[in-house]
Design an enzyme around this catalytic site. Structure first.
Site, PDB file in Angstrom:
ATOM      1  N   GLY A 239      -1.441   2.510   6.723  1.00  0.00           N
ATOM      2  CA  GLY A 239      -1.661   1.727   7.939  1.00  0.00           C
ATOM      3  C   GLY A 239      -1.088   0.330   7.915  1.00  0.00           C
ATOM      4  O   GLY A 239      -1.562  -0.540   8.649  1.00  0.00           O
TER       5      GLY A 239
ATOM      6  N   GLY B 217       0.818  -1.210   0.000  1.00  0.00           N
ATOM      7  CA  GLY B 217       0.000   0.000   0.000  1.00  0.00           C
ATOM      8  C   GLY B 217       0.845   1.250   0.000  1.00  0.00           C
ATOM      9  O   GLY B 217       2.062   1.211   0.224  1.00  0.00           O
TER      10      GLY B 217
ATOM     11  N   HIS C 249      -8.438  35.691 -11.178  1.00  0.00           N
ATOM     12  CA  HIS C 249      -7.863  34.381 -11.542  1.00  0.00           C
ATOM     13  C   HIS C 249      -8.611  33.251 -10.833  1.00  0.00           C
ATOM     14  O   HIS C 249      -9.029  32.274 -11.479  1.00  0.00           O
ATOM     15  CB  HIS C 249      -6.379  34.368 -11.161  1.00  0.00           C
ATOM     16  CG  HIS C 249      -5.671  33.101 -11.504  1.00  0.00           C
ATOM     17  ND1 HIS C 249      -4.852  32.966 -12.601  1.00  0.00           N
ATOM     18  CD2 HIS C 249      -5.670  31.874 -10.906  1.00  0.00           C
ATOM     19  CE1 HIS C 249      -4.375  31.747 -12.662  1.00  0.00           C
ATOM     20  NE2 HIS C 249      -4.853  31.052 -11.630  1.00  0.00           N
ATOM     21  N   GLU C 250      -8.784  33.362  -9.525  1.00  0.00           N
ATOM     22  CA  GLU C 250      -9.455  32.291  -8.782  1.00  0.00           C
ATOM     23  C   GLU C 250     -10.926  32.199  -9.160  1.00  0.00           C
ATOM     24  O   GLU C 250     -11.489  31.098  -9.217  1.00  0.00           O
ATOM     25  CB  GLU C 250      -9.304  32.522  -7.275  1.00  0.00           C
ATOM     26  CG  GLU C 250      -7.878  32.477  -6.767  1.00  0.00           C
ATOM     27  CD  GLU C 250      -7.187  31.158  -7.081  1.00  0.00           C
ATOM     28  OE1 GLU C 250      -7.864  30.115  -7.123  1.00  0.00           O
ATOM     29  OE2 GLU C 250      -5.960  31.169  -7.301  1.00  0.00           O
TER      30      GLU C 250
ATOM     31  N   PRO D   4       2.360   4.923   1.220  1.00  0.00           N
ATOM     32  CA  PRO D   4       2.829   5.346   2.543  1.00  0.00           C
ATOM     33  C   PRO D   4       1.700   5.981   3.352  1.00  0.00           C
ATOM     34  O   PRO D   4       0.938   6.808   2.843  1.00  0.00           O
ATOM     35  CB  PRO D   4       3.919   6.386   2.222  1.00  0.00           C
ATOM     36  CG  PRO D   4       4.371   6.047   0.851  1.00  0.00           C
ATOM     37  CD  PRO D   4       3.178   5.506   0.133  1.00  0.00           C
ATOM     38  N   GLY D   5       1.593   5.577   4.613  1.00  0.00           N
ATOM     39  CA  GLY D   5       0.596   6.162   5.506  1.00  0.00           C
ATOM     40  C   GLY D   5      -0.751   5.475   5.511  1.00  0.00           C
ATOM     41  O   GLY D   5      -1.673   5.936   6.184  1.00  0.00           O
TER      42      GLY D   5
END
Length: 631
Positions: free
Chosen positions: A203, A198, A420-421, A200-201
């Protein structure tokens, strides 16, 4: 510290003993001088001698001189009968010592045995120091695995959420160790190895801790990098020692974290068959499935790079079962959040379902960090409970970085960022296949001057239309700048990079263009000396490479024109909502939706633009301004 002083004291004592023995056997008194017999007689006759010590067995005289604090060493003839007459006439005090000072055994001891004893004592303490404590100088080949029997981890399967399938696979291993007769009655054999795969992180190590907490058998834990040292043969020796220890405690479980450190495909290094890492892997292969049967030892390993593992390691009989520990889905993220908020005072406004929707792609470690950041933020504000706003802010911090309120931005730059946003946001709202927009802000975070945040849904498959709409949304910011200001800035650099990469995947990887049809171009490189995934190999001609570039450009320009037409059609809304965004700095989805549904403003577009450019926006730094809570 006490141990250091203790060992130092022992060495000091040994040094002092050695020096004292050396001086006692070899050293002569600095106050003794040797003289001839005739000189001694002359000094006696001149009354310069006070006392004489006669050592008959050694034929030696020790005379004490009057005017000097020293003694004369004189060899005298034992048959000289006049010596004592001369001493008596001159009133010399005479003492007799009839003990033999040196013998043959003392001479041998002083010259050979004493130095040898001193050397052996020092060597004994050096060896003891090297083998004791944290030093492993004399135990290179010993395994560094930690045995957990009584002090097993307290993590249980109930503490692991979001990976139900993986828990079920490992639960079978634990049950087999507890009640093997249930499986043996049906002729079932326990898997010799379980490989947890899996990102990283996700479990993997936590699942191994849960197995250790659930299983009532000894549990050995070791990292893949603990096997290999700079000395040849150490890794293979440690593998042998690990399995020998496991046999003594069978049935048991061995957990190897980051097994790709020793399990990488053979032949991928420059050392060939004499590579130390490959020797370690060969020994591991033999121990897992060789002539000797380790039926009562189960090996659990974890890696996030299964593609680089050696094929012999992955075959049935070694790692019989591969358990995929994937990123959690929507339901899994909600369950993980429930685990991590235990023991934390939460406000009633916290909605875990909304938070799970806002965190697609987050792993268990990401969600744990998220709740911890929210708790730290609440403590910083002296709150008694963690609110929904705290968690929302921590999500933004984890995704984009910390908020930079004190960053100096001019009024003109603030208008450009807002437009822009809002270009991204309007395209995201107007195109049906775009990810739902959650909120938009012009408060800079990390490297971003503004952010348009979406809530992507968990997709197993992605259609071409979704990819094309995403490209349009990425290009919306640059297009909005061009429409409103008549020029473009460097703010769209990351957007252009991501949209170009996505367009290239549409053409080369997904086979979604009419020009090339269902064909993929390029393949992953498998250079045996540089690693299996080093770069990519081009399997097409130079002429075809030019055609691919033309098709990528076509996909980009079609999306660019489509997004531009949409924004020109909604130019008034773009200016009006950008104006509101400058005022409030942050708008959520409902507020954006309400402005879009409003009727078109009746003012002329030129007047709207004039008002927009003449409007003085709020200063970027306002220390007295409180954050507006937007749910």
């Amino acid at each position: 510290m006490n141990k250091i002083w203790k060992n130092s004291g022992l060495y000091i004592i040994i040094l002092l003993v050695g020096l004292s023995l050396s001086f006692s056997f070899y050293g002569k008194s600095t106050k003794e001088t040797s003289s001839s017999y005739s000189d001694f007689i002359n000094m006696v006759e001149k009354n310069k001698v006070k006392e004489v010590l006669v050592k008959e067995h050694d034929g030696l005289l020790l005379a004490t001189v009057n005017d000097k604090q020293e003694k004369m060493r004189v060899l005298y003839p034992s048959n000289d009968k006049e010596l004592f007459e001369i001493l008596r006439k001159n009133n010399i005090n005479i003492k007799i010592d009839d003990q033999r000072q040196s013998s043959w055994w003392l001479s041998v001891f002083s010259s050979f045995i004493a130095p040898l004893v001193i050397f052996l004592i020092i060597w004994m303490f050096i060896i003891r120091q090297a083998q004791g404590g944290g030093s492993q100088a004399m135990s290179f080949g010993k395994s560094k695995a930690k045995l957990m029997v009584e002090n097993k981890p307290k993590v249980k399967f109930d503490d692991v959420a979001g990976v139900e399938e993986a828990k079920q696979e490992l639960q079978e291993v634990v049950e087999f160790l507890k009640t093997p007769e249930k499986f043996q009655a049906l002729g079932a054999k326990i898997p010799k190895g379980v490989l947890l795969v899996g990102s990283p992180g996700t479990g993997k190590t936590l699942l191994a801790k849960a197995v250790a907490g659930e299983a009532e058998v000894p549990f050995f834990s070791i990292s893949g990098s603990d096997f290999v040292e700079m000395f040849v043969g150490v890794g293979a020796s440690r593998v042998r020692d690990l399995f020998e220890q496991a046999k003594k405690h069978s049935p048991c479980i061995i957990f190897i974290d980051e097994i790709d450190a020793v399990g990488r495909q053979r032949g991928a290094g420059m050392g060939g068959g004499h590579d130390e890492r490959e020797q370690t892997l060969n020994q591991l292969l033999v121990e897992m499935d060789g002539f000797e049967d380790n039926h009562s030892t189960i090996v659990i390993a974890a890696t996030n790079r299964p593609d680089i593992l050696d094929s012999a390691l992955l075959r049935p009989g070694r790692f019989d079962r591969q358990v995929i520990v994937d990123r959690p889905d929507l339901k899994g993220r909600e369950q993980i959040l429930k685990v991590h908020i235990k023991g934390k005072p939460m406000d009633k406004s916290v909605d875990l379902q909304i938070l799970a929707k806002r965190t697609p792609g987050f792993t268990g470690a990401d969600l744990a960090n998220l709740t911890n950041e929210a708790a730290l933020l609440a403590a910083r504000k002296n709150q008694k409970e963690i609110t929904m706003q705290n968690i929302e802010d921590s999500i933004d911090k984890v995704i984009a970085g910390p908020e930079k309120k004190n960053k100096i931005i001019t009024d003109e730059e603030k208008r450009i960022i807002a437009v822009h946003e809002m270009g991204h946001t309007l395209i995201g709202k107007l195109l049906p296949k775009c990810d739902p927009v959650h909120k938009v802000t012009i408060v800079s975070r990390g490297m971003a001057l503004g952010l348009t945040m979406t809530m992507p849904e968990d997709h197993v498959l992605t259609s071409k239309q979704e990819l094309m709409d995403k490209i349009c949304m990425l290009l919306g910011g640059r297009i909005a700048e061009e429409i409103v200001f008549g020029e473009i800035t460097t703010g769209a650099q990351n957007d252009l990079q991501r949209s170009t990469e996505l367009a290239r995947k549409i053409v080369m990887d997904f086979g979604m263009t009419e020009r090339f049809g269902p064909i993929t171009f390029g393949r992953a490189g498998e250079n045996v000396f540089l690693g299996r995934d080093f770069g990519s190999e081009r399997d097409y001609s130079d002429n075809l490479a030019g055609e691919i570039d033309d098709e990528v450009r076509k996909v980009i320009m079609e999306s660019y024109q489509r997004a531009k037409d949409l924004l020109i059609k909604n130019k008034r809304k773009l200016i009006v909502i950008s104006n509101v965004l400058i005022e409030k700095e942050t708008l959520d989805s409902d507020e954006i939706e309400s402005f879009i549904k409003q009727e078109e403003p009746k003012e002329d577009i030129e007047k709207l633009l004039l008002d927009f450019f003449s409007k003085k926006s709020k200063p970027s730094i306002d220390l007295d301004k409180k954050e507006e809570v937007i749910s």
